[in-house]
Design an enzyme around this catalytic site. Structure first.
Site, PDB file in Angstrom:
ATOM      1  N   HIS A 149       0.798  -1.229   0.000  1.00 36.08           N
ATOM      2  CA  HIS A 149       0.000   0.000   0.000  1.00 36.08           C
ATOM      3  C   HIS A 149       0.823   1.268   0.000  1.00 36.08           C
ATOM      4  CE1 HIS A 149       1.069  -0.239   4.235  1.00 36.08           C
ATOM      5  NE2 HIS A 149       0.762   1.045   4.327  1.00 36.08           N
TER       6      HIS A 149
HETATM    7  C1  UD1 Z   1      -1.214   5.283   6.923  1.00 31.19           C
HETATM    8  C2  UD1 Z   1       0.162   5.570   7.522  1.00 31.19           C
HETATM    9  C3  UD1 Z   1       1.110   4.415   7.194  1.00 31.19           C
HETATM   10  C4  UD1 Z   1       0.531   3.070   7.569  1.00 31.19           C
HETATM   11  C5  UD1 Z   1      -0.843   2.911   6.960  1.00 31.19           C
HETATM   12  C6  UD1 Z   1      -1.470   1.590   7.389  1.00 31.19           C
HETATM   13  C7  UD1 Z   1       0.751   7.977   7.573  1.00 31.19           C
HETATM   14  C8  UD1 Z   1       1.636   9.002   7.008  1.00 31.19           C
HETATM   15  N1  UD1 Z   1       0.759   6.768   6.980  1.00 31.19           N
HETATM   16  O1  UD1 Z   1      -1.092   5.337   5.523  1.00 31.19           O
HETATM   17  O2  UD1 Z   1       2.315   4.616   7.910  1.00 31.19           O
HETATM   18  O3  UD1 Z   1       1.388   2.036   7.108  1.00 31.19           O
HETATM   19  O4  UD1 Z   1      -1.671   4.010   7.380  1.00 31.19           O
HETATM   20  O5  UD1 Z   1      -2.777   1.457   7.023  1.00 31.19           O
HETATM   21  O6  UD1 Z   1       0.055   8.245   8.530  1.00 31.19           O
HETATM   22  N2  UD1 Z   1      -8.954   5.174   3.656  1.00 31.19           N
HETATM   23  C9  UD1 Z   1     -10.141   4.492   3.682  1.00 31.19           C
HETATM   24  N3  UD1 Z   1     -10.608   4.061   4.904  1.00 31.19           N
HETATM   25  C10 UD1 Z   1      -9.947   4.313   6.062  1.00 31.19           C
HETATM   26  C11 UD1 Z   1      -8.727   5.005   6.008  1.00 31.19           C
HETATM   27  C12 UD1 Z   1      -8.239   5.429   4.795  1.00 31.19           C
HETATM   28  O7  UD1 Z   1     -10.764   4.268   2.669  1.00 31.19           O
HETATM   29  O8  UD1 Z   1     -10.430   3.896   7.137  1.00 31.19           O
HETATM   30  C13 UD1 Z   1      -8.402   5.637   2.361  1.00 31.19           C
HETATM   31  C14 UD1 Z   1      -8.266   7.140   2.383  1.00 31.19           C
HETATM   32  O9  UD1 Z   1      -9.360   7.741   1.797  1.00 31.19           O
HETATM   33  C15 UD1 Z   1      -6.995   7.405   1.604  1.00 31.19           C
HETATM   34  C16 UD1 Z   1      -6.227   6.102   1.675  1.00 31.19           C
HETATM   35  O10 UD1 Z   1      -7.097   5.119   2.213  1.00 31.19           O
HETATM   36  O11 UD1 Z   1      -7.256   7.717   0.269  1.00 31.19           O
HETATM   37  C17 UD1 Z   1      -4.975   6.252   2.481  1.00 31.19           C
HETATM   38  O12 UD1 Z   1      -5.259   6.580   3.842  1.00 31.19           O
HETATM   39  P1  UD1 Z   1      -4.285   7.511   4.739  1.00 31.19           P
HETATM   40  O13 UD1 Z   1      -4.744   7.503   6.132  1.00 31.19           O
HETATM   41  O14 UD1 Z   1      -4.085   8.827   4.070  1.00 31.19           O
HETATM   42  O15 UD1 Z   1      -2.861   6.872   4.728  1.00 31.19           O
HETATM   43  P2  UD1 Z   1      -2.365   5.374   4.538  1.00 31.19           P
HETATM   44  O16 UD1 Z   1      -1.841   5.248   3.164  1.00 31.19           O
HETATM   45  O17 UD1 Z   1      -3.407   4.412   5.029  1.00 31.19           O
END
Ligand code: UD1
Length: 376
Positions: A217
């Site tokens: 991811h």
């Molecule tokens: C975050 C952490 C990363 C960790 C990862 C594990 C930071 C900088 N990064 O990255 O270290 O390895 O989490 O999961 O904090 N989304 C959903 N549902 C959710 C949460 C997110 O659909 O419950 C989607 C969001 O809309 C977004 C994407 O997933 O587009 C990424 O989510 P985000 O929290 O920005 O960061 P991660 O890439 O998950």
């Protein structure tokens, strides 16, 4: 004494669970648990609270998704209000996500003592958002609670005074040890049936050691088509032809595959699963012939379980999990020729569990003690 602890995203939950439990044995400490809400889906958040017995957060900031600046900025604005109202003696942050960094800055601007669980990890790669979060948090923290001796050495190299560093071990392994027996009892077939993402995916029998598990991811792997497409070609054309390939897919990876038009090929060749709960993921890891991952936490779990792990990154902030330090993981980056060579090498290698110093299931008790005696 009053302590606020903070969680925001999935990898934080397995770190805070043992801390909450250890603190609950100290009635003299008032504990306020804050969830920033960076991860908000049931599968990315709520299920971990239930499965790991984490108490309901006392405060929920509902930050949600957004750019890094939006997440950090909104978290700071909302968290500052909580700190002003609660007036804690300590703020405890875990890991390296945006919540960790945002709440650390607020803590110090509000003159509250700050402890960081999982301090001192360094990938040396400032392009990783997590590395920025680690550097900021550790620069600000009063008490740096480290999981291994390499982390201690990193902090000393950066000039951190010895009194501020406490080597406590890896709190994630507290959760692994507490939950291992429950995970062992789960059936792979049932996990896959329950969490299959696409109902029409054909699922073969999946005896232990006869399947591969992957997770991917990170922005460095999934955000550019030039990187992602060759990786997907390799996974679909080679790995999934050798053994069934299970992929519990993160929302970010799914979005990118859909955007780049790669989704249908993946769906036709890989057994795609929803993001899994803690026990289900642990059980898959226990049964996997091989793990392919860019997650930091899985590198650590593979080390203790002994699952051979190809880490789809060029660097790691967790070198103690690498083969050269006795662990189960090997850095293979995202260059397919390199991944292929390592893959054929390890496909038939043995499971070799390793236990780095103080990864013994008791880190949380040492953490609570370190906080209680700091500055006395
Ligand atoms: C975050 C952490 C990363 C960790 C990862 C594990 C930071 C900088 N990064 O990255 O270290 O390895 O989490 O999961 O904090 N989304 C959903 N549902 C959710 C949460 C997110 O659909 O419950 C989607 C969001 O809309 C977004 C994407 O997933 O587009 C990424 O989510 P985000 O929290 O920005 O960061 P991660 O890439 O998950």
């Amino acid at each position: 004494m009053k302590i606020i602890s903070v969680v925001g995203a999935r990898p934080n939950f397995m770190k805070i669970a043992p801390f909450c439990k250890a603190l609950s044995k100290h009635p003299e400490v008032q504990h306020v648990l804050v969830h920033t809400g960076q991860h908000y889906d049931v599968r990315m958040s709520d299920s971990f609270f239930v499965d790991l017995g984490i108490p309901e957060p006392d405060v929920h900031l509902n930050i949600g998704s957004g750019s890094h600046a939006e997440q950090v900025g909104k978290t700071m604005i909302e968290f500052e209000k909580v700190v002003k109202a609660e007036k804690p003696d300590w703020i405890v942050v875990v890991g390296d996500v945006n919540a960790t960094c945002a709440c650390s800055i607020v803590a110090k601007k509000e003159h509250v003592k700050l402890a960081h669980i999982e301090a001192g990890l360094r990938s040396g790669d400032i392009d990783m958002p997590e590395e920025v979060n680690r550097l900021v948090t550790d620069r600000l923290a009063d008490l740096l609670l480290t999981p291994d001796r390499i982390a201690n050495a990193n902090l000393k190299d950066e000039g951190v005074a010895d009194e501020r560093i406490a080597f406590v071990g890896n709190i994630m392994i507290d959760t692994l040890e507490a939950q291992r027996a429950k995970a062992e009892k789960r059936s792979i077939a049932e996990i896959v049936k329950r969490d299959l993402l696409l109902a029409d995916t054909p699922v073969p029998a999946l005896p232990d050691n006869e399947f591969v598990v992957m997770t991917m991811h990170r922005p460095s792997n999934v955000d550019q088509i030039e990187t992602l497409k060759p990786l997907i070609d390799f996974l679909v054309n080679e790995v999934s032809r050798d053994l069934p390939l299970l992929w519990p897919i993160h929302p970010r990876a799914r979005k990118q595959l859909e955007m780049f038009g790669l989704w249908d090929r993946v769906a036709a060749n890989v057994i795609l699963l929803n993001p899994l709960g803690y026990h289900d993921m642990l059980r898959l890891n226990m049964g996997a012939r091989l793990m392919l991952t860019d997650s930091g936490g899985l590198q650590e779990e593979c080390c203790v379980l002994g699952t051979p792990c190809l880490t789809l990154r060029w660097n790691t902030e967790r070198p103690v999990t690498l083969k050269e330090h006795g662990g189960a993981s090997q850095l293979v980056g995202n260059d397919v020729a390199r991944i292929r060579a390592a893959y054929h090498n390890v496909l038939n290698s043995e499971c070799k569990p390793q236990r780095p110093e103080l990864w013994d299931g008791h880190a949380a008790e040492r953490i609570v003690q370190a906080i209680l005696i700091y500055g006395k």
